[in-house]
Motif scaffolding. Structure first.
Motif, mmCIF file in Angstrom:
data_model
loop_
_atom_site.group_PDB
_atom_site.id
_atom_site.type_symbol
_atom_site.label_atom_id
_atom_site.label_comp_id
_atom_site.label_asym_id
_atom_site.label_seq_id
_atom_site.Cartn_x
_atom_site.Cartn_y
_atom_site.Cartn_z
ATOM 1 N N ALA A 6 -39.995 14.914 -34.722
ATOM 2 C CA ALA A 6 -40.659 15.776 -34.547
ATOM 3 C C ALA A 6 -41.969 15.805 -35.443
ATOM 4 N N ILE A 7 -41.853 15.657 -36.710
ATOM 5 C CA ILE A 7 -42.779 15.554 -37.532
ATOM 6 C C ILE A 7 -43.764 14.264 -37.186
ATOM 7 N N GLU A 8 -42.988 13.186 -36.743
ATOM 8 C CA GLU A 8 -43.715 11.963 -36.405
ATOM 9 C C GLU A 8 -44.679 12.233 -35.381
ATOM 10 N N PHE A 9 -44.339 13.046 -34.375
ATOM 11 C CA PHE A 9 -45.036 13.315 -33.326
ATOM 12 C C PHE A 9 -46.285 14.156 -33.617
ATOM 13 N N THR A 10 -46.174 14.892 -34.524
ATOM 14 C CA THR A 10 -47.275 15.773 -35.174
ATOM 15 C C THR A 10 -48.513 14.749 -35.851
ATOM 16 N N ARG A 11 -47.950 13.794 -36.343
ATOM 17 C CA ARG A 11 -48.859 12.757 -36.795
ATOM 18 C C ARG A 11 -49.814 12.394 -35.690
ATOM 19 N N VAL A 12 -49.138 11.976 -34.537
ATOM 20 C CA VAL A 12 -49.882 11.460 -33.302
ATOM 21 C C VAL A 12 -50.949 12.371 -32.886
ATOM 22 N N ILE A 81 -42.618 9.621 -23.051
ATOM 23 C CA ILE A 81 -43.622 10.278 -23.539
ATOM 24 C C ILE A 81 -44.926 10.591 -22.384
ATOM 25 N N ALA A 82 -44.964 11.934 -22.508
ATOM 26 C CA ALA A 82 -46.256 12.490 -21.904
ATOM 27 C C ALA A 82 -47.491 12.654 -22.499
ATOM 28 N N VAL A 83 -48.509 12.223 -22.609
ATOM 29 C CA VAL A 83 -49.828 12.565 -23.435
ATOM 30 C C VAL A 83 -50.835 13.148 -22.710
ATOM 31 N N ASP A 84 -51.729 13.718 -23.444
ATOM 32 C CA ASP A 84 -53.017 14.167 -23.023
ATOM 33 C C ASP A 84 -53.665 14.149 -24.332
ATOM 34 N N PRO A 85 -54.355 12.900 -24.561
ATOM 35 C CA PRO A 85 -55.274 12.796 -25.935
ATOM 36 C C PRO A 85 -56.104 13.845 -26.210
ATOM 37 N N ASN A 98 -61.017 25.738 -27.419
ATOM 38 C CA ASN A 98 -59.815 25.579 -26.420
ATOM 39 C C ASN A 98 -59.580 24.183 -26.219
ATOM 40 N N ALA A 99 -60.236 23.139 -26.965
ATOM 41 C CA ALA A 99 -59.538 21.552 -26.730
ATOM 42 C C ALA A 99 -58.686 21.403 -27.662
ATOM 43 N N VAL A 100 -57.664 20.651 -27.074
ATOM 44 C CA VAL A 100 -56.363 20.429 -27.977
ATOM 45 C C VAL A 100 -56.125 18.835 -27.596
ATOM 46 N N ALA A 101 -55.271 18.237 -28.480
ATOM 47 C CA ALA A 101 -54.639 16.977 -28.478
ATOM 48 C C ALA A 101 -52.854 17.503 -28.419
ATOM 49 N N VAL A 102 -52.363 16.681 -27.114
ATOM 50 C CA VAL A 102 -51.077 17.148 -26.748
ATOM 51 C C VAL A 102 -50.110 16.144 -26.564
ATOM 52 N N LEU A 103 -48.911 16.178 -27.096
ATOM 53 C CA LEU A 103 -47.921 15.024 -26.680
ATOM 54 C C LEU A 103 -46.540 15.818 -26.313
ATOM 55 N N ALA A 280 -45.859 18.606 -29.383
ATOM 56 C CA ALA A 280 -46.967 18.765 -30.335
ATOM 57 C C ALA A 280 -48.311 18.859 -29.931
ATOM 58 N N VAL A 281 -49.035 19.882 -30.067
ATOM 59 C CA VAL A 281 -50.360 20.445 -29.741
ATOM 60 C C VAL A 281 -51.196 20.625 -30.991
ATOM 61 N N THR A 282 -52.113 19.764 -31.015
ATOM 62 C CA THR A 282 -52.975 19.960 -32.363
ATOM 63 C C THR A 282 -54.578 20.480 -31.825
ATOM 64 N N GLY A 283 -55.112 21.578 -32.508
ATOM 65 C CA GLY A 283 -56.338 22.022 -31.901
ATOM 66 C C GLY A 283 -57.586 21.160 -32.379
ATOM 67 N N ILE A 284 -58.537 20.806 -31.576
ATOM 68 C CA ILE A 284 -59.671 19.905 -31.869
ATOM 69 C C ILE A 284 -60.932 20.952 -31.954
ATOM 70 N N THR A 285 -60.968 21.923 -31.102
ATOM 71 C CA THR A 285 -61.893 23.032 -31.355
ATOM 72 C C THR A 285 -61.112 24.268 -31.558
ATOM 73 N N LYS A 286 -61.838 25.266 -32.201
ATOM 74 C CA LYS A 286 -61.212 26.708 -32.434
ATOM 75 C C LYS A 286 -60.739 27.166 -31.055
ATOM 76 N N GLY A 287 -59.757 28.050 -30.833
ATOM 77 C CA GLY A 287 -59.455 28.448 -29.623
ATOM 78 C C GLY A 287 -58.326 29.633 -29.654
ATOM 79 N N ASP A 288 -57.931 30.321 -28.601
ATOM 80 C CA ASP A 288 -57.066 31.145 -28.730
ATOM 81 C C ASP A 288 -55.619 30.878 -29.138
ATOM 82 N N LEU A 289 -55.424 29.649 -28.985
ATOM 83 C CA LEU A 289 -54.020 29.112 -29.302
ATOM 84 C C LEU A 289 -53.957 28.647 -30.755
#
Length: 335
Positions: A6-12, A81-85, A98-103, A280-289
């Motif tokens: 899990a923590i490894e995927f947050t690095r991604v 693995i399913a990704v949406d960089p 609301n732009a995010v990086a997702v795995l 794992a979802v990391t915010g790129i731009t500020k958003g509601d999530l």
């Protein structure tokens, strides 16, 4: 699938978000996406997994990296693995929210292999589980979800995409008294919002990308929500222009080759077959999530939502990155 992954995927997703942030507001969504793809792939290949991309950037002849069927990792556990960089490339390019990086990752065979086409999606959180049915009209689903939640329709909040193809549905929901949040792009983040506990959003309804739909299904499984989907050819989703008719024919042929029925309602169990998934979802731009990346050129901060379906644990991880200490391959993408 080992919990330590899990923590490894947050690095991604953090690496993808930092790389996408470099192109924030610069008007070039392709360069933003390309940088995020390269960063994500680099970090995936540092992890002790035998990973296969089942939802990614396209087929091998369309995408040089993170294409469907590509193997990543240094060997170890078998992982799909399913990704949406970048979910929201246009929002990143335009500096919008609301732009995010997702795995999403799961054991082998966890996810449906979806073609790159449109999917109609209906998603709810746990309290409304079992209350949706894409065989029925939208109004019936709205009333069913409202009843499951013990709310009148005028207290129901639906999130969708602000696209011409949704204008009739938005008018219908407004006419019924529903509150509608129409966002420019980013239906994966919207799916998370619909499934998260104690969230204002009660339901997602939209026609968006099928690959993103499978990622959303993984989110729904991890959070014990519910989802149904239906693959829709482009000529149906966007109008029967000559170009769309030709593309729709290609999409139908790809579905037939993959053994997936078009215009058939897909259940959550068909799209995401186990709740032993990690999101794992990391915010790129500020958003509601999530908060977006902030950086002064020396340090950068990120916020990541980490969901482990097996334990149904939701974590928010705030990280500070000393950019000069990143691997050289990553530094070239983020500085």
């Amino acid at each position: 699938m080992r919990r330590e992954l899990a923590i490894e995927f947050t690095r991604v997703t953090e690496a993808a978000a930092l790389a996408g942030y470099k192109w924030l507001g610069r008007g070039d969504k392709n360069k933003a996406d390309g940088a995020a793809v390269e960063a994500m792939r680099f970090v995936l290949n540092q992890i002790q997994i035998d990973g296969e991309i089942v939802i990614g950037e396209g087929e091998i002849d369309e995408a040089p990296m993170l294409y469907i069927g590509e193997h990543v990792g240094r060997g170890g556990d078998g992982v799909d693995i399913a990704v949406d960089p970048i979910d929201g490339t246009r929002m990143t390019a335009m500096g919008q929210n609301n732009a995010v990086a997702v795995l999403a990752a799961g054991d082998k065979g966890s996810f449906m292999r979806a073609p790159d086409m449109y999917m109609e999606k209906l998603i709810v959180g746990n309290p409304a589980k079992g209350a949706i049915d894409l065989h029925k009209p939208l109004e019936d689903n709205l009333r069913s979800v409202a009843a499951a939640l013990g709310k009148p329709l005028n207290r129901l909040t639906v999130i969708t995409l602000a696209k011409p193809r949704h204008e009739a549905a938005i008018k219908e929901m407004h006419a019924l008294g529903c509150k509608v949040f129409a966002i420019p792009d980013g239906d994966v983040a919207a799916s998370v919002m619909a499934c998260m506990p104690d969230n204002e959003v009660d339901m997602l309804y939209c026609i968006g990308g099928a690959p993103e739909g499978v990622v959303s299904a993984a989110v729904a499984r991890a959070l014990d929500g519910d989802m149904q989907g239906r693959l829709i050819p482009r000529d149906i989703a966007k109008g029967a222009t000559p170009e769309n008719v030709a593309l729709g024919a290609e999409e139908r042929a790809r579905c037939a080759k993959m053994g997936i029925a078009v215009d058939t309602v897909l259940t959550l169990d068909e799209m995401a077959r186990t709740d032993n998934v990690i999101i794992a979802v990391t915010g790129i731009t500020k958003g509601d999530l999530l908060e977006g990346v902030t950086s002064d050129g020396t340090f950068a901060t990120t916020e990541t939502l980490l969901i482990r379906g097996k334990s149904r644990t939701i974590r928010r991880i705030h990280s500070t990155h000393y950019l000069a200490r990143k691997d050289d391959a990553i530094k070239s993408l983020i500085l």
